[in-house]
Design a protein around this motif. Sequence first.
Motif, PDB file in Angstrom:
ATOM      1  N   CYS A   1      67.087 -21.433  18.497  1.00 38.91           N
ATOM      2  CA  CYS A   1      66.809 -21.994  17.173  1.00 38.91           C
ATOM      3  C   CYS A   1      67.235 -21.012  16.080  1.00 38.91           C
ATOM      4  O   CYS A   1      67.903 -21.394  15.112  1.00 38.91           O
ATOM      5  CB  CYS A   1      65.325 -22.327  17.052  1.00 38.91           C
ATOM      6  SG  CYS A   1      64.913 -23.331  15.605  1.00 38.91           S
TER       7      CYS A   1
ATOM      8  N   ASN B   1      60.895 -29.423  18.289  1.00 35.29           N
ATOM      9  CA  ASN B   1      60.218 -28.129  18.433  1.00 35.29           C
ATOM     10  C   ASN B   1      61.027 -27.126  19.258  1.00 35.29           C
ATOM     11  O   ASN B   1      60.486 -26.395  20.082  1.00 35.29           O
ATOM     12  CB  ASN B   1      58.828 -28.310  19.057  1.00 35.29           C
ATOM     13  CG  ASN B   1      57.957 -29.256  18.269  1.00 35.29           C
ATOM     14  OD1 ASN B   1      58.054 -29.331  17.042  1.00 35.29           O
ATOM     15  ND2 ASN B   1      57.113 -30.006  18.950  1.00 35.29           N
ATOM     16  N   LEU B   2      62.330 -27.062  19.002  1.00 31.70           N
ATOM     17  CA  LEU B   2      63.161 -26.091  19.711  1.00 31.70           C
ATOM     18  C   LEU B   2      62.663 -24.671  19.464  1.00 31.70           C
ATOM     19  O   LEU B   2      62.781 -23.807  20.336  1.00 31.70           O
ATOM     20  CB  LEU B   2      64.621 -26.230  19.268  1.00 31.70           C
ATOM     21  CG  LEU B   2      65.631 -25.313  19.962  1.00 31.70           C
ATOM     22  CD1 LEU B   2      65.684 -25.604  21.462  1.00 31.70           C
ATOM     23  CD2 LEU B   2      67.010 -25.457  19.327  1.00 31.70           C
TER      24      LEU B   2
ATOM     25  N   ASP C   1      67.461 -29.600  28.712  1.00 33.70           N
ATOM     26  CA  ASP C   1      66.359 -30.492  29.033  1.00 33.70           C
ATOM     27  C   ASP C   1      66.886 -31.912  29.151  1.00 33.70           C
ATOM     28  O   ASP C   1      67.810 -32.312  28.449  1.00 33.70           O
ATOM     29  CB  ASP C   1      65.286 -30.422  27.945  1.00 33.70           C
ATOM     30  CG  ASP C   1      64.586 -29.078  27.915  1.00 33.70           C
ATOM     31  OD1 ASP C   1      63.952 -28.795  26.889  1.00 33.70           O
ATOM     32  OD2 ASP C   1      64.681 -28.336  28.901  1.00 33.70           O
TER      33      ASP C   1
ATOM     34  N   SER D   1      55.512 -15.836  21.316  1.00 35.57           N
ATOM     35  CA  SER D   1      56.520 -15.446  22.308  1.00 35.57           C
ATOM     36  C   SER D   1      56.687 -13.941  22.282  1.00 35.57           C
ATOM     37  O   SER D   1      56.060 -13.224  21.498  1.00 35.57           O
ATOM     38  CB  SER D   1      57.857 -16.132  22.021  1.00 35.57           C
ATOM     39  OG  SER D   1      58.511 -15.516  20.928  1.00 35.57           O
TER      40      SER D   1
ATOM     41  N   LEU E   1      59.794 -23.582  19.562  1.00 38.06           N
ATOM     42  CA  LEU E   1      58.783 -23.233  20.558  1.00 38.06           C
ATOM     43  C   LEU E   1      59.390 -23.075  21.948  1.00 38.06           C
ATOM     44  O   LEU E   1      59.048 -22.162  22.691  1.00 38.06           O
ATOM     45  CB  LEU E   1      57.689 -24.311  20.603  1.00 38.06           C
ATOM     46  CG  LEU E   1      56.705 -24.359  19.449  1.00 38.06           C
ATOM     47  CD1 LEU E   1      55.773 -25.559  19.597  1.00 38.06           C
ATOM     48  CD2 LEU E   1      55.885 -23.070  19.384  1.00 38.06           C
ATOM     49  N   ARG E   2      60.307 -23.966  22.280  1.00 36.27           N
ATOM     50  CA  ARG E   2      60.877 -23.961  23.631  1.00 36.27           C
ATOM     51  C   ARG E   2      61.944 -22.886  23.811  1.00 36.27           C
ATOM     52  O   ARG E   2      62.058 -22.314  24.890  1.00 36.27           O
ATOM     53  CB  ARG E   2      61.476 -25.341  23.936  1.00 36.27           C
ATOM     54  CG  ARG E   2      60.435 -26.450  24.022  1.00 36.27           C
ATOM     55  CD  ARG E   2      61.040 -27.796  24.327  1.00 36.27           C
ATOM     56  NE  ARG E   2      61.819 -28.319  23.193  1.00 36.27           N
ATOM     57  CZ  ARG E   2      63.135 -28.395  23.147  1.00 36.27           C
ATOM     58  NH1 ARG E   2      63.861 -27.972  24.168  1.00 36.27           N
ATOM     59  NH2 ARG E   2      63.748 -28.903  22.086  1.00 36.27           N
ATOM     60  N   ASN E   3      62.708 -22.629  22.761  1.00 34.69           N
ATOM     61  CA  ASN E   3      63.769 -21.633  22.843  1.00 34.69           C
ATOM     62  C   ASN E   3      63.977 -21.047  21.445  1.00 34.69           C
ATOM     63  O   ASN E   3      64.937 -21.390  20.760  1.00 34.69           O
ATOM     64  CB  ASN E   3      65.062 -22.263  23.371  1.00 34.69           C
ATOM     65  CG  ASN E   3      66.108 -21.225  23.744  1.00 34.69           C
ATOM     66  OD1 ASN E   3      66.154 -20.142  23.167  1.00 34.69           O
ATOM     67  ND2 ASN E   3      66.952 -21.563  24.701  1.00 34.69           N
TER      68      ASN E   3
END
Length: 258
Positions: A146, A137-138, A8, A249, A140-142
């Motif tokens: 994490c 918030n890694l 990102d 997820s 949530l994104r990946n």
Amino acid sequence: MLNLLGGDAGYRDPEVSPEGPTTTAPLPEETLERNRELVDEYAGELYDAPAEAILAWAHEHAPGDVAVTLSMENTVLAELAEKHLPRADFLFLDTEYHFPETLSVADEVEARYPGHRLVRATAVLPREEQDRVYGPNLYLRNPTACCRMRKVEPLAVSLSPYVGWVTGLRRADGPTRAEAPALSLDTTGRLKISPLVTWSLEDTDAFIEDNNLIVHPLTRQGYPSIGCATCTLPVAEGEDPRAGRWAFSTKTECGLHG
């Protein structure tokens, strides 16, 4: 901040772990060979064996020190190790995302079982530094990245001194674990010992009650499977016990067991 390998904008690519140790030290060749022989000889015999027999086997046969991994969701393994695997280290992955109740259980375990050293494994980067380097918030994104940085890699590094590790895997915990062996080799050739594979959630609860064990309070509040606070939700009665893990997820496993 430099953008490495397509992450990102402004943050490091989460597929690139931070600088520092990430893997388990190799075992001596003679230990690897002995572990292979042990699994070949005993995996079938131990497949449906009682937990006490599996841990007693580990105490007798493991060619070196063994670590008992504890998620602190319950303390069954700690109690069994106290009786059947004396002096084994306890290994807890402190992700820095745990519920406060989980950390309290860890403290209680350390006090209740003073004969077992509690090793608290942490990630290379503290939580705040991970947010700065990889973005907030890694999880949530990946979530896979994490878990890799905060669970898989710290576990790998922390297992270096041991010839094997004891896990709390249960076949009843879901379809991905339905045929889990009691004894196998992990990818480094270490013994992976799972004495609770045949236990149901009811068996676990009964053992906790019968032995007056430390109870994680959230297990009485709809959390039959407890991970990081950011990634764990309560589940409805009758649901898969792990349905509340990474419910945002398609992820179902943290990567520690496969």
